[in-house]
Design a protein around this motif. Sequence first.
Motif, mmCIF file in Angstrom:
data_model
loop_
_atom_site.group_PDB
_atom_site.id
_atom_site.type_symbol
_atom_site.label_atom_id
_atom_site.label_comp_id
_atom_site.label_asym_id
_atom_site.label_seq_id
_atom_site.Cartn_x
_atom_site.Cartn_y
_atom_site.Cartn_z
ATOM 1 N N UNK A 152 -54.134 -29.832 -12.360
ATOM 2 C CA UNK A 152 -53.373 -30.871 -13.042
ATOM 3 C C UNK A 152 -52.410 -31.586 -12.102
ATOM 4 N N UNK A 153 -52.330 -31.138 -10.855
ATOM 5 C CA UNK A 153 -51.458 -31.776 -9.859
ATOM 6 C C UNK A 153 -52.237 -32.649 -8.885
ATOM 7 N N UNK A 154 -53.522 -32.834 -9.112
ATOM 8 C CA UNK A 154 -54.334 -33.770 -8.321
ATOM 9 C C UNK A 154 -54.453 -35.059 -9.120
ATOM 10 N N UNK A 155 -53.582 -36.030 -8.826
ATOM 11 C CA UNK A 155 -53.487 -37.245 -9.629
ATOM 12 C C UNK A 155 -54.154 -38.424 -8.922
ATOM 13 N N UNK A 156 -54.623 -39.364 -9.727
ATOM 14 C CA UNK A 156 -55.215 -40.589 -9.193
ATOM 15 C C UNK A 156 -55.141 -41.674 -10.263
ATOM 16 N N UNK A 157 -55.332 -42.930 -9.812
ATOM 17 C CA UNK A 157 -55.392 -44.084 -10.716
ATOM 18 C C UNK A 157 -56.761 -44.729 -10.575
ATOM 19 N N UNK A 158 -57.420 -44.953 -11.692
ATOM 20 C CA UNK A 158 -58.761 -45.515 -11.667
ATOM 21 C C UNK A 158 -58.715 -47.021 -11.395
ATOM 22 N N UNK A 159 -59.728 -47.494 -10.675
ATOM 23 C CA UNK A 159 -59.823 -48.919 -10.383
ATOM 24 C C UNK A 159 -60.291 -49.685 -11.627
ATOM 25 N N UNK A 160 -59.709 -50.860 -11.856
ATOM 26 C CA UNK A 160 -60.083 -51.697 -12.992
ATOM 27 C C UNK A 160 -61.213 -52.635 -12.601
ATOM 28 N N UNK A 161 -62.103 -52.871 -13.541
ATOM 29 C CA UNK A 161 -63.203 -53.796 -13.295
ATOM 30 C C UNK A 161 -62.706 -55.235 -13.389
ATOM 31 N N UNK A 162 -63.239 -56.094 -12.528
ATOM 32 C CA UNK A 162 -62.870 -57.510 -12.568
ATOM 33 C C UNK A 162 -63.460 -58.170 -13.816
ATOM 34 N N UNK A 163 -62.725 -59.104 -14.414
ATOM 35 C CA UNK A 163 -63.278 -59.818 -15.577
ATOM 36 C C UNK A 163 -64.564 -60.539 -15.218
ATOM 37 N N UNK A 164 -65.382 -60.791 -16.235
ATOM 38 C CA UNK A 164 -66.655 -61.478 -16.006
ATOM 39 C C UNK A 164 -66.414 -62.866 -15.417
ATOM 40 N N UNK A 165 -67.181 -63.180 -14.417
ATOM 41 C CA UNK A 165 -67.075 -64.484 -13.771
ATOM 42 C C UNK A 165 -66.007 -64.573 -12.719
ATOM 43 N N UNK A 166 -65.233 -63.514 -12.521
ATOM 44 C CA UNK A 166 -64.169 -63.510 -11.517
ATOM 45 C C UNK A 166 -64.619 -62.645 -10.349
#
Length: 457
Positions: free
Chosen positions: A62-76
């Motif tokens: 529970x101490x191995x933290x990360x932030x997930x990458x967000x997908x770019x909006x369509x057409x961007x």
Amino acid sequence: MKPVILWSDALIYLLVISLAFFFYRLRKDPQIRERWSQVFSSSLGMVTFTVIATYILIALLDSLHFREALENPEGVVGQEVFYDNKVTSVFDVLTGGMGDRFERTYSAPFALQSFEKENLQDAAGNDIRDYPPLRHAGQHLDDPDERGMDIAVKSVTALFWGALLSLLVIGPQWLLTRGSRYPWRASWLVQGIVLCTGVWMVSISRYYHILGTDLGGTDVLFQSLKGIRTGVLLGTLATLIMLPIAITLGVMAGYFKGWVDDVVQYLYTTMSSIPGILLIAASVLLFQVYIDLNPDFFTIGMEKADAKFIALCFILGVTSWATLCRLIRAETLKISQLGYVQAAHAFGVSHTRILARHVLPNVVHIILITFVLDFSALVLAEAVLSYIGVGVDPSMGSWGNMINGARSELSREPTIWWTLTGAFFFMFTLVLAANLFSDQVRDAFDPRVSLPSAVEL
């Protein structure tokens, strides 16, 4: 994904590495090695150590933290990668998204409907007041009456996979420990129970809330599991902050005596005279003011909660050293009068060498026993501090926050008991295992007590 390293994450892994190195060095001392061998020669010692190791493993995951990458909006189309503000841990992934299944409000364990009535509309469009169905529990059922059989079937399937996983984990251990004089079967029994229970919880939680949900609709079982990291870190960090202060001052007071002893006694007498809860509450509130006045120091909300948590560990450690200091001072006073210490003085051995070779090794048993006992006390202290509103940040999962939130729930009719039950069970298991393990350590390091022979399970 983008790794997120909090101060508490770095500290817990640094502490685990340091403790592993410390115990590796202790193996060179045949007397210390024999005493630890006595601890693990008993079935109770193996069982309690396995339970504690399970809690530590969950805290590490529970101490191995990360932030997930967000997908770019369509057409961007862009080269820059944006990351989610939500911080996730490896343990969150292993639980299969248990913490992402929110309901509207309370629901009982394994329930299919909410615990409170709401305004609904029937098939004819008439307004009625009834218990609405849950969003994530029992949605796969065609008939609510099938719930009991469905839980039984899924439980048998999950336990089968849990038993298979247990064989894969325990099998290599059996091959490596054949012929060992330690009662490994006791540890394997606990490992099997933990693995089967873990697989069962993750599997069943996809279809039901095993311990229901709280006022905000969060799964209570997931909250209880998230409290493990807070409890383990708080007990460990606060104890390790307290140890250097207590050992240094206690040894100096007992060895040098005179004005050094007078100063140390004045310090710990003054510290013991101040009500601990008031001192801790005042310190935590002062640090909270500092955090509120300097919001630019924290990029995400979890960093702010982590800073408050580290400050609480430091405050608990600084305010908890008096008892151990008094014990080490008394033991050092006795050791400094023994013949081999007086002989070392007569031969002109330096104070530093006498302290390192003759005094400190003879107070290690007090340090080890106090470490485990204070760990349990600090885990319980977190619950008390959260109960009065000066504990860890509400955004962090902790048993204290769960108990604090359960105050009003117990006065309802019917009573909402599952929030308190979840926090109590996991806290009780950790504290009981730590206390029983400390009893084994005390018996092994006390020459007046002999351990019984190992009982085979």
